[in-house]
Design a protein around this motif. Structure first.
Motif, PDB file in Angstrom:
ATOM      1  N   SER A 211      -2.026  12.008  -5.617  1.00  0.00           N
ATOM      2  CA  SER A 211      -3.033  11.149  -4.998  1.00  0.00           C
ATOM      3  C   SER A 211      -3.600  11.808  -3.740  1.00  0.00           C
ATOM      4  O   SER A 211      -3.020  12.750  -3.201  1.00  0.00           O
ATOM      5  CB  SER A 211      -2.448   9.779  -4.664  1.00  0.00           C
ATOM      6  OG  SER A 211      -1.572   9.853  -3.565  1.00  0.00           O
TER       7      SER A 211
ATOM      8  N   LYS B 133      -8.918   6.735   4.352  1.00  0.00           N
ATOM      9  CA  LYS B 133      -8.250   6.745   5.648  1.00  0.00           C
ATOM     10  C   LYS B 133      -9.206   6.228   6.709  1.00  0.00           C
ATOM     11  O   LYS B 133     -10.340   6.690   6.814  1.00  0.00           O
ATOM     12  CB  LYS B 133      -7.808   8.167   5.978  1.00  0.00           C
ATOM     13  CG  LYS B 133      -6.870   8.276   7.172  1.00  0.00           C
ATOM     14  CD  LYS B 133      -6.401   9.717   7.331  1.00  0.00           C
ATOM     15  CE  LYS B 133      -5.446   9.868   8.500  1.00  0.00           C
ATOM     16  NZ  LYS B 133      -4.999  11.269   8.675  1.00  0.00           N
TER      17      LYS B 133
ATOM     18  N   SER C 225      -5.900  11.178   0.110  1.00  0.00           N
ATOM     19  CA  SER C 225      -6.380  10.278   1.156  1.00  0.00           C
ATOM     20  C   SER C 225      -7.403  11.030   1.987  1.00  0.00           C
ATOM     21  O   SER C 225      -7.364  12.256   2.099  1.00  0.00           O
ATOM     22  CB  SER C 225      -5.230   9.795   2.042  1.00  0.00           C
ATOM     23  OG  SER C 225      -4.622  10.889   2.703  1.00  0.00           O
TER      24      SER C 225
ATOM     25  N   PHE D 221      -4.700   3.002   5.486  1.00  0.00           N
ATOM     26  CA  PHE D 221      -5.079   3.577   4.210  1.00  0.00           C
ATOM     27  C   PHE D 221      -5.543   2.456   3.274  1.00  0.00           C
ATOM     28  O   PHE D 221      -4.757   1.571   2.935  1.00  0.00           O
ATOM     29  CB  PHE D 221      -3.909   4.339   3.594  1.00  0.00           C
ATOM     30  CG  PHE D 221      -3.474   5.525   4.412  1.00  0.00           C
ATOM     31  CD1 PHE D 221      -4.035   6.782   4.195  1.00  0.00           C
ATOM     32  CD2 PHE D 221      -2.532   5.390   5.423  1.00  0.00           C
ATOM     33  CE1 PHE D 221      -3.658   7.875   4.963  1.00  0.00           C
ATOM     34  CE2 PHE D 221      -2.137   6.481   6.197  1.00  0.00           C
ATOM     35  CZ  PHE D 221      -2.697   7.726   5.967  1.00  0.00           C
TER      36      PHE D 221
ATOM     37  N   PHE E 249      -7.040   6.893  -1.457  1.00  0.00           N
ATOM     38  CA  PHE E 249      -6.842   5.997  -0.310  1.00  0.00           C
ATOM     39  C   PHE E 249      -7.773   6.421   0.813  1.00  0.00           C
ATOM     40  O   PHE E 249      -7.705   7.543   1.306  1.00  0.00           O
ATOM     41  CB  PHE E 249      -5.386   6.033   0.156  1.00  0.00           C
ATOM     42  CG  PHE E 249      -4.421   5.521  -0.881  1.00  0.00           C
ATOM     43  CD1 PHE E 249      -4.035   4.194  -0.876  1.00  0.00           C
ATOM     44  CD2 PHE E 249      -3.942   6.357  -1.876  1.00  0.00           C
ATOM     45  CE1 PHE E 249      -3.173   3.704  -1.850  1.00  0.00           C
ATOM     46  CE2 PHE E 249      -3.078   5.884  -2.853  1.00  0.00           C
ATOM     47  CZ  PHE E 249      -2.687   4.550  -2.842  1.00  0.00           C
TER      48      PHE E 249
ATOM     49  N   ILE F  26       0.836  -1.199   0.000  1.00  0.00           N
ATOM     50  CA  ILE F  26       0.000   0.000   0.000  1.00  0.00           C
ATOM     51  C   ILE F  26       0.870   1.248   0.000  1.00  0.00           C
ATOM     52  O   ILE F  26       0.581   2.221  -0.708  1.00  0.00           O
ATOM     53  CB  ILE F  26      -0.949  -0.009   1.220  1.00  0.00           C
ATOM     54  CG1 ILE F  26      -1.968  -1.145   1.084  1.00  0.00           C
ATOM     55  CG2 ILE F  26      -1.672   1.335   1.361  1.00  0.00           C
ATOM     56  CD1 ILE F  26      -2.842  -1.348   2.306  1.00  0.00           C
TER      57      ILE F  26
ATOM     58  N   ARG G  20       0.906   4.281  -2.596  1.00  0.00           N
ATOM     59  CA  ARG G  20       0.710   5.670  -2.158  1.00  0.00           C
ATOM     60  C   ARG G  20       1.822   6.575  -2.654  1.00  0.00           C
ATOM     61  O   ARG G  20       1.615   7.772  -2.890  1.00  0.00           O
ATOM     62  CB  ARG G  20       0.642   5.744  -0.630  1.00  0.00           C
ATOM     63  CG  ARG G  20      -0.624   5.170  -0.027  1.00  0.00           C
ATOM     64  CD  ARG G  20      -0.678   5.464   1.469  1.00  0.00           C
ATOM     65  NE  ARG G  20      -0.878   6.883   1.711  1.00  0.00           N
ATOM     66  CZ  ARG G  20      -0.410   7.555   2.746  1.00  0.00           C
ATOM     67  NH1 ARG G  20       0.332   6.933   3.657  1.00  0.00           N
ATOM     68  NH2 ARG G  20      -0.666   8.830   2.904  1.00  0.00           N
TER      69      ARG G  20
ATOM     70  N   ASN H 116      -1.761  13.589  -0.609  1.00  0.00           N
ATOM     71  CA  ASN H 116      -0.727  12.796   0.057  1.00  0.00           C
ATOM     72  C   ASN H 116       0.614  13.513  -0.031  1.00  0.00           C
ATOM     73  O   ASN H 116       1.013  13.978  -1.096  1.00  0.00           O
ATOM     74  CB  ASN H 116      -0.598  11.417  -0.615  1.00  0.00           C
ATOM     75  CG  ASN H 116      -1.785  10.522  -0.314  1.00  0.00           C
ATOM     76  OD1 ASN H 116      -2.440  10.703   0.693  1.00  0.00           O
ATOM     77  ND2 ASN H 116      -2.052   9.589  -1.196  1.00  0.00           N
TER      78      ASN H 116
ATOM     79  N   PRO I 137      -6.695   1.241  -0.289  1.00  0.00           N
ATOM     80  CA  PRO I 137      -6.669   1.656  -1.696  1.00  0.00           C
ATOM     81  C   PRO I 137      -8.068   1.657  -2.304  1.00  0.00           C
ATOM     82  O   PRO I 137      -8.851   0.721  -2.095  1.00  0.00           O
ATOM     83  CB  PRO I 137      -5.792   0.591  -2.369  1.00  0.00           C
ATOM     84  CG  PRO I 137      -4.992  -0.008  -1.255  1.00  0.00           C
ATOM     85  CD  PRO I 137      -5.874   0.039  -0.054  1.00  0.00           C
TER      86      PRO I 137
ATOM     87  N   THR J  16      -3.071   3.858  -8.418  1.00  0.00           N
ATOM     88  CA  THR J  16      -4.162   4.061  -7.464  1.00  0.00           C
ATOM     89  C   THR J  16      -4.025   5.466  -6.891  1.00  0.00           C
ATOM     90  O   THR J  16      -3.020   5.790  -6.265  1.00  0.00           O
ATOM     91  CB  THR J  16      -4.106   3.019  -6.332  1.00  0.00           C
ATOM     92  OG1 THR J  16      -4.199   1.706  -6.899  1.00  0.00           O
ATOM     93  CG2 THR J  16      -5.254   3.229  -5.356  1.00  0.00           C
TER      94      THR J  16
END
Length: 271
Positions: free
Chosen positions: A162, A98, A164, A109, A96, A77, A81, A156, A111, A93
């Protein structure tokens, strides 16, 4: 809105035939998805490690792939990330979810891929609505708006491409057009990170709208409903939104909030 409601209700009814087939042939459907998942992930880091390409049966899968927990999946993961592609699922990906849970870390996290959003969350939502309409064919839920209470997300630090955050915020931020047209309030308000400000603006925005459906975590939805009642001076949500038909929630128990909900709603026909 009546025409739009009729079209959407008709579209949802068509899904019932597929749901009936799933119910009639559960093992065949599960086997098809099993093969589809193996084939889709066979060229990923994870799929190559366990040689997905040569797995043909569920028994082979159980023997070859050990039972996992979050800690065993965490290294993969973290690679995803950081922006690495084809780790646990094909491609990159970008989202994520949380979540707190039974892990050694404060947060975990999960995915979330575009395929997961489409084939799980959005299809699941359509199935839920389809089943409701099956048993309530005169539903007018699409003549009004759906009030959706979600969380927030953030970029992130390890990969600015990405995000989260709460799963609900990821779902709201990527809703298909048909769902986005029904949802309220605007994304600008729905995805605010400051809860008190968000709830206040949501109450102000939706108090005068024709809300026909509600969705959100029970505890926070209860706080929002209290704000709406305080803002409008009404004694029950039935007075504010007389056409409210459904309330949808998941993830936590509804029981601790039920008594207060019953008092605030005063909607004996609410599903």
């Amino acid at each position: 809105m009546e025409i739009v409601n009729s079209i959407l209700v008709w579209a949802m009814k068509k899904r019932i035939h597929q749901i009936d087939l799933f119910i009639q042939y559960p093992e065949e459907v599960q086997n098809d998805w099993f093969r589809n998942l193996l084939e889709s992930a066979q060229d990923t880091v994870w799929g190559k490690q366990f040689e997905y390409s040569s797995i043909n049966t569920i028994e082979e899968f159980k023997k070859r792939v050990p039972l996992q927990d979050y800690n065993s999946l965490k290294p993969y993961i973290e690679r995803a990330r950081a922006g690495e592609k084809d780790v646990l699922w094909p491609g990159e990906t970008k989202w994520f979810a949380k979540s707190s849970g039974t892990t050694e870390d404060k947060s975990k996290f999960i995915p979330v891929t575009s395929e997961a959003l489409e084939t799980c969350h959005y299809k699941g939502g359509k199935d839920l609505i389809s089943l409701y309409i099956k048993y309530n064919p005169d539903s007018k839920m699409f003549t009004g708006r759906g009030l959706v209470l979600g969380g927030s997300s953030e970029i992130n630090k390890s990969n600015p491409e990405s995000y989260s955050g709460d799963l609900s915020s990821i779902i709201i931020d990527n809703l298909p057009v048909w769902a986005e047209l029904h949802r309220t309030p605007s994304k600008k308000i729905a995805l605010m990170s400051e809860w008190e400000d968000k709830l206040g603006k949501m109450a102000e925005t939706t108090a005068q709208q024709n809300i026909t459906t509600l969705a959100g975590v029970p505890s926070w939805t209860l706080v929002l409903l209290k704000k709406v009642l305080k803002l409008t001076g009404k004694k029950s949500i039935r007075e504010v939104w007389p056409n409210l038909e459904t309330y949808t929630h998941g993830g936590v128990s509804f029981v601790p909030c039920k008594e207060e909900f019953d008092q605030i709603m005063q909607l004996p026909n609410l599903n």
